[in-house]
Design an enzyme around this catalytic site. Sequence first.
Site, PDB file in Angstrom:
ATOM      1  N   MET A  31       9.139  -2.296 -10.078  1.00 56.31           N
ATOM      2  CA  MET A  31       9.914  -3.520  -9.846  1.00 56.31           C
ATOM      3  C   MET A  31       9.306  -4.306  -8.681  1.00 56.31           C
ATOM      4  SD  MET A  31      13.834  -2.783 -10.806  1.00 56.31           S
ATOM      5  CE  MET A  31      14.340  -2.033  -9.281  1.00 56.31           C
ATOM      6  N   LEU A  34       5.914  -3.504  -3.546  1.00 55.51           N
ATOM      7  CA  LEU A  34       5.158  -2.256  -3.598  1.00 55.51           C
ATOM      8  C   LEU A  34       4.933  -1.665  -2.207  1.00 55.51           C
ATOM      9  CD1 LEU A  34       2.491  -3.158  -6.322  1.00 55.51           C
ATOM     10  CD2 LEU A  34       4.760  -2.144  -6.614  1.00 55.51           C
ATOM     11  N   HIS A  35       5.000  -0.332  -2.145  1.00 53.65           N
ATOM     12  CA  HIS A  35       4.759   0.411  -0.899  1.00 53.65           C
ATOM     13  C   HIS A  35       3.818   1.567  -1.224  1.00 53.65           C
ATOM     14  CE1 HIS A  35       7.577   3.182  -2.706  1.00 53.65           C
ATOM     15  NE2 HIS A  35       8.504   2.233  -2.742  1.00 53.65           N
ATOM     16  N   GLY A  37       4.296   4.599  -1.817  1.00 56.70           N
ATOM     17  CA  GLY A  37       4.722   5.461  -2.923  1.00 56.70           C
ATOM     18  C   GLY A  37       4.186   4.926  -4.244  1.00 56.70           C
ATOM     19  N   HIS A  38       4.350   3.628  -4.442  1.00 57.76           N
ATOM     20  CA  HIS A  38       3.805   2.990  -5.648  1.00 57.76           C
ATOM     21  C   HIS A  38       2.271   3.133  -5.671  1.00 57.76           C
ATOM     22  CE1 HIS A  38       7.524   0.337  -5.118  1.00 57.76           C
ATOM     23  NE2 HIS A  38       7.693   0.822  -6.330  1.00 57.76           N
ATOM     24  N   GLY A 149       7.491   8.319 -10.519  1.00 53.29           N
ATOM     25  CA  GLY A 149       7.653   9.089  -9.288  1.00 53.29           C
ATOM     26  C   GLY A 149       8.802  10.072  -9.396  1.00 53.29           C
ATOM     27  N   LYS A 151      10.596  10.748  -7.016  1.00 53.58           N
ATOM     28  CA  LYS A 151      11.649  10.219  -6.143  1.00 53.58           C
ATOM     29  C   LYS A 151      12.866   9.813  -6.975  1.00 53.58           C
ATOM     30  CE  LYS A 151      13.481   6.673  -3.809  1.00 53.58           C
ATOM     31  NZ  LYS A 151      13.928   5.430  -4.407  1.00 53.58           N
ATOM     32  N   ASP A 152      12.615   9.226  -8.135  1.00 56.11           N
ATOM     33  CA  ASP A 152      13.702   8.864  -9.053  1.00 56.11           C
ATOM     34  C   ASP A 152      13.768   9.950 -10.124  1.00 56.11           C
ATOM     35  OD1 ASP A 152      14.429   6.024  -8.067  1.00 56.11           O
ATOM     36  OD2 ASP A 152      12.258   6.049  -8.152  1.00 56.11           O
ATOM     37  N   GLN A 155      15.709   9.533 -13.394  1.00 55.23           N
ATOM     38  CA  GLN A 155      15.002   8.540 -14.216  1.00 55.23           C
ATOM     39  C   GLN A 155      13.807   9.185 -14.936  1.00 55.23           C
ATOM     40  OE1 GLN A 155      14.047   4.366 -12.960  1.00 55.23           O
ATOM     41  NE2 GLN A 155      12.054   5.254 -12.531  1.00 55.23           N
TER      42      GLN A 155
HETATM   43  P1  AMP Z   1      10.512   1.045  -8.584  1.00 58.01           P
HETATM   44  O1  AMP Z   1       9.633  -0.109  -8.238  1.00 58.01           O
HETATM   45  O2  AMP Z   1      11.445   1.429  -7.482  1.00 58.01           O
HETATM   46  O3  AMP Z   1      11.185   0.889  -9.926  1.00 58.01           O
HETATM   47  O4  AMP Z   1       9.555   2.285  -8.734  1.00 58.01           O
HETATM   48  C1  AMP Z   1       8.471   2.280  -9.617  1.00 58.01           C
HETATM   49  C2  AMP Z   1       7.925   3.684  -9.735  1.00 58.01           C
HETATM   50  O5  AMP Z   1       7.484   4.129  -8.445  1.00 58.01           O
HETATM   51  C3  AMP Z   1       8.980   4.687 -10.204  1.00 58.01           C
HETATM   52  O6  AMP Z   1       8.383   5.601 -11.113  1.00 58.01           O
HETATM   53  C4  AMP Z   1       9.383   5.369  -8.932  1.00 58.01           C
HETATM   54  O7  AMP Z   1       9.871   6.669  -9.108  1.00 58.01           O
HETATM   55  C5  AMP Z   1       8.075   5.376  -8.168  1.00 58.01           C
HETATM   56  N1  AMP Z   1       8.309   5.527  -6.732  1.00 58.01           N
HETATM   57  C6  AMP Z   1       9.107   4.755  -5.951  1.00 58.01           C
HETATM   58  N2  AMP Z   1       9.132   5.227  -4.685  1.00 58.01           N
HETATM   59  C7  AMP Z   1       8.336   6.331  -4.678  1.00 58.01           C
HETATM   60  C8  AMP Z   1       7.962   7.277  -3.677  1.00 58.01           C
HETATM   61  N3  AMP Z   1       8.401   7.193  -2.422  1.00 58.01           N
HETATM   62  N4  AMP Z   1       7.123   8.274  -4.026  1.00 58.01           N
HETATM   63  C9  AMP Z   1       6.674   8.389  -5.306  1.00 58.01           C
HETATM   64  N5  AMP Z   1       6.988   7.535  -6.291  1.00 58.01           N
HETATM   65  C10 AMP Z   1       7.811   6.516  -5.990  1.00 58.01           C
END
Ligand code: AMP
Length: 284
Positions: A31, A34-35, A37-38, A149, A151-152, A155
Amino acid sequence: MTKLVETLAEIRKKTAQARGEGRSIGFVPTMGALHDGHTALLHQCRRESNLAVASIFVNPTQFGPGEDFNRYPRTLPEDLERCLQAGIDLVFAPSPAELYPNGLGSTYAEVPNLTTCLEGASRPGHFRGVATVVLKLFLAVTPDRAYFGRKDYQQLLVIRRLVEDLLLPVEVRDHPTVREPDGLAMSSRNRYLSPDQRQKAGVLHHALVQARNAVLGGIHDADRVRQILHQTLESSEGVVVDYAEVADAQTLEPLDRLSERQAIALVAARLGATRLIDNMQLTE
Ligand code: AMP
């Protein structure tokens, strides 16, 4: 060079072309905002694919009424730079109308099991939105592999089940949670936190570590572990626990004892208006 693609027609054309050339396609749905983790997912995707695709789409159908859809951070220029640095070939960033031509209430995907508890209970309709958009994105990008990830965690299980149940020709790969130095799981939502809340937010990870240490130390009563999670989280003023659960890592059913089945602890808590989640495996 990273190419920004905004239409379904173009992403279909580009991925079909790659497929015709025999290239494998890797895909990271996000979404945005980006950080690191992404970035870890983007790097893994880049290493393992010939064509590396990321999507950036703040999906309206996975937000409930009163949630943060409108204020969710949107940082496309910085995100594109990050994708460029990670060597991503295509960034698919469609408009809502592109992905939902007949409106948000149209045909959807639902994964009935796994979605009534935890995040599903706190956020009704959330996983329907997630499953629907991921299915649409998979159909548009046609990836061989897609990266999610841990983390979710819920999901991740929902997506694996979606892929299994609908026989989607995609391999789902997961990546460990990337954390800040104090253990806080990186999240786009961390930027909502005030400095004081940010300092307190480390308690989510701390509680999970306390729980894991208790299990390593021989505690097998799941209620005792739940109690440790609650006590640790609630010891931090201003942290309001949504759930703190000990569950089977495959089915997410609450556990009584931590002996036979693989166990995971999952927590969700609010700091002011910000809701954070995290999890940790408790047993191998
Ligand atoms: P999001 O943009 O929050 O929908 O996340 C996109 C993808 O990045 C999802 O598969 C998340 O699980 C993964 N993600 C988000 N934060 C982290 C993190 N800290 N470590 C690993 N994967 C992550």
